[in-house]
Design an enzyme around this catalytic site. Structure first.
Site, PDB file in Angstrom:
ATOM      1  N   HIS A   1      71.878   7.452  36.980  1.00  0.00           N
ATOM      2  CA  HIS A   1      72.661   8.443  36.250  1.00  0.00           C
ATOM      3  C   HIS A   1      72.682   8.175  34.748  1.00  0.00           C
ATOM      4  O   HIS A   1      72.366   9.053  33.943  1.00  0.00           O
ATOM      5  CB  HIS A   1      74.098   8.476  36.769  1.00  0.00           C
ATOM      6  CG  HIS A   1      74.984   9.422  36.023  1.00  0.00           C
ATOM      7  ND1 HIS A   1      75.718   9.027  34.917  1.00  0.00           N
ATOM      8  CD2 HIS A   1      75.254  10.740  36.205  1.00  0.00           C
ATOM      9  CE1 HIS A   1      76.393  10.062  34.449  1.00  0.00           C
ATOM     10  NE2 HIS A   1      76.145  11.116  35.219  1.00  0.00           N
TER      11      HIS A   1
ATOM     12  N   ASP B   1      70.309  11.490  40.405  1.00  0.00           N
ATOM     13  CA  ASP B   1      69.983  11.700  38.988  1.00  0.00           C
ATOM     14  C   ASP B   1      68.654  11.042  38.667  1.00  0.00           C
ATOM     15  O   ASP B   1      68.399   9.906  39.080  1.00  0.00           O
ATOM     16  CB  ASP B   1      71.074  11.095  38.112  1.00  0.00           C
ATOM     17  CG  ASP B   1      72.445  11.675  38.429  1.00  0.00           C
ATOM     18  OD1 ASP B   1      72.744  12.764  37.929  1.00  0.00           O
ATOM     19  OD2 ASP B   1      73.203  11.031  39.180  1.00  0.00           O
TER      20      ASP B   1
ATOM     21  N   GLU C   1      72.942  14.351  46.100  1.00  0.00           N
ATOM     22  CA  GLU C   1      72.509  14.521  44.717  1.00  0.00           C
ATOM     23  C   GLU C   1      72.044  13.199  44.147  1.00  0.00           C
ATOM     24  O   GLU C   1      72.665  12.157  44.370  1.00  0.00           O
ATOM     25  CB  GLU C   1      73.676  15.074  43.880  1.00  0.00           C
ATOM     26  CG  GLU C   1      73.336  15.294  42.410  1.00  0.00           C
ATOM     27  CD  GLU C   1      73.838  14.166  41.516  1.00  0.00           C
ATOM     28  OE1 GLU C   1      73.604  14.237  40.286  1.00  0.00           O
ATOM     29  OE2 GLU C   1      74.456  13.205  42.037  1.00  0.00           O
TER      30      GLU C   1
ATOM     31  N   HIS D   1      77.672  13.115  46.180  1.00  0.00           N
ATOM     32  CA  HIS D   1      77.398  12.877  44.768  1.00  0.00           C
ATOM     33  C   HIS D   1      76.837  11.474  44.555  1.00  0.00           C
ATOM     34  O   HIS D   1      77.531  10.484  44.785  1.00  0.00           O
ATOM     35  CB  HIS D   1      78.695  13.069  43.981  1.00  0.00           C
ATOM     36  CG  HIS D   1      78.516  13.157  42.512  1.00  0.00           C
ATOM     37  ND1 HIS D   1      79.522  12.871  41.622  1.00  0.00           N
ATOM     38  CD2 HIS D   1      77.454  13.509  41.764  1.00  0.00           C
ATOM     39  CE1 HIS D   1      79.092  13.046  40.383  1.00  0.00           C
ATOM     40  NE2 HIS D   1      77.841  13.422  40.447  1.00  0.00           N
TER      41      HIS D   1
END
Length: 301
Positions: free
Chosen positions: A133, A120, A118, A91
């Site tokens: 993010h 963003d 992952e 993450h």
């Protein structure tokens, strides 16, 4: 606890890799307990017990939950299942020890064995895609302001590492292209979490880098995902949901299922606190994958 244990798979050639990995995890002490060693003649691996002791308590959530699994000298604490039916994604990279959504974080994720990471994505005032993010830079940099109100040059001038540790001082915000390029170079698979921007800005970058078949596209914007599919019919799509909401099997049928075709893969993504067995069963029965995120305890797993 100050002690954790797990069963892992080892070959003799993995000894040095194991030592390096455990020393990366702690500047304290570790020990290999050779008891209960068994040999599997089919896979030619040795099963033993690994134990590391911590002299002082520290945040070891990730290590405590995802114990290193080393086979044939390859360390992979986040090893996907061989059949591909289960995968674990880092993450925002490896945000336990590195500043989230930076190239340092993604490199760290690779170093500990992640296959998927992952990131963003947001859009700057001059139309550049960057990896961050929050909608503002306040929490993860030495600056203030909205990402959408700043140019790429302004963002690149900020320090996105020192808030985590002085060891990351000067770490810059990555562009989307820089992130995908790094993933290609070190063999990571990107889970693209698109928070803003048009699919037409994303897909050509991924295509030009030869990564179309190596990424998963995630967003809570159904139109964005539909546009990605139009540009790349075989794209793997992940429908992100908000932290709460009435996400029923009927909602999945109306919003997730229509994105699925004969040539692509679609999944439903939800924070684990709101996920239910009924939703999982419905997804599986209809050929839809499941992505559960924000797992932080043994019980949640």
């Amino acid at each position: 606890d100050t002690e954790s244990s797990a069963v892992v798979a080892l070959t003799p050639s993995a000894t040095n890799s194991l030592a390096k990995l455990l020393f990366k995890m702690s500047d304290k002490s570790w020990s290999f307990v050779a008891g209960n060693v068994a040999h599997n003649p089919t896979t030619h691996v040795l099963i033993g017990l690994i134990r590391w002791d911590w002299a002082t308590p520290r945040n070891i959530v990730g290590f405590d939950l995802r114990i290193p699994h080393i086979v044939d000298g390859q360390s992979a604490p986040y090893r996907d299942t061989p059949d591909g039916n289960f995968r674990v994604t880092g993450h925002r990279g490896w945000m336990e020890t590195a500043p989230e959504n930076t190239l340092a974080s993604f490199r760290e994720a690779k170093a500990i064995g992640c296959v998927w990471v992952e990131g963003d994505v947001r859009v700057t005032s001059d139309g550049e895609l960057v990896i961050i993010h929050d909608a503002t830079v306040n929490r993860t940099s030495n600056g203030t302001g909205a990402v959408a109100d700043m140019t790429l040059a302004q963002l690149k001038a900020l320090d996105f590492g020192s808030w985590k540790s002085v060891a990351f001082a000067g770490e810059q915000i990555p562009t989307f292209k820089e992130w995908i390029t790094l993933c290609k170079k070190i063999n990571l698979r990107p889970y693209i979490h698109a928070n803003s921007g048009d699919a037409a800005a994303y897909v050509p970058i991924v295509r030009n880098l030869g990564m179309l078949g190596r990424v998963c596209w995630g967003s809570n914007n159904l139109n964005f995902l539909a546009d990605v599919r139009s540009l790349h019919p075989a794209a793997e799509l992940s429908v992100q949901t908000y932290l709460s909401g009435n996400y029923s099997p009927a909602w999945i049928d109306a919003n997730v299922a229509p994105l699925k075709t004969d040539v692509n893969q679609v999944e439903f993504s939800m924070q684990f606190e709101y996920f239910t067995e009924a939703l999982a069963q419905h997804c599986h029965a209809n050929g839809i994958g499941v992505n559960v995120w924000n797992l932080k305890t043994r019980d949640s797993i």
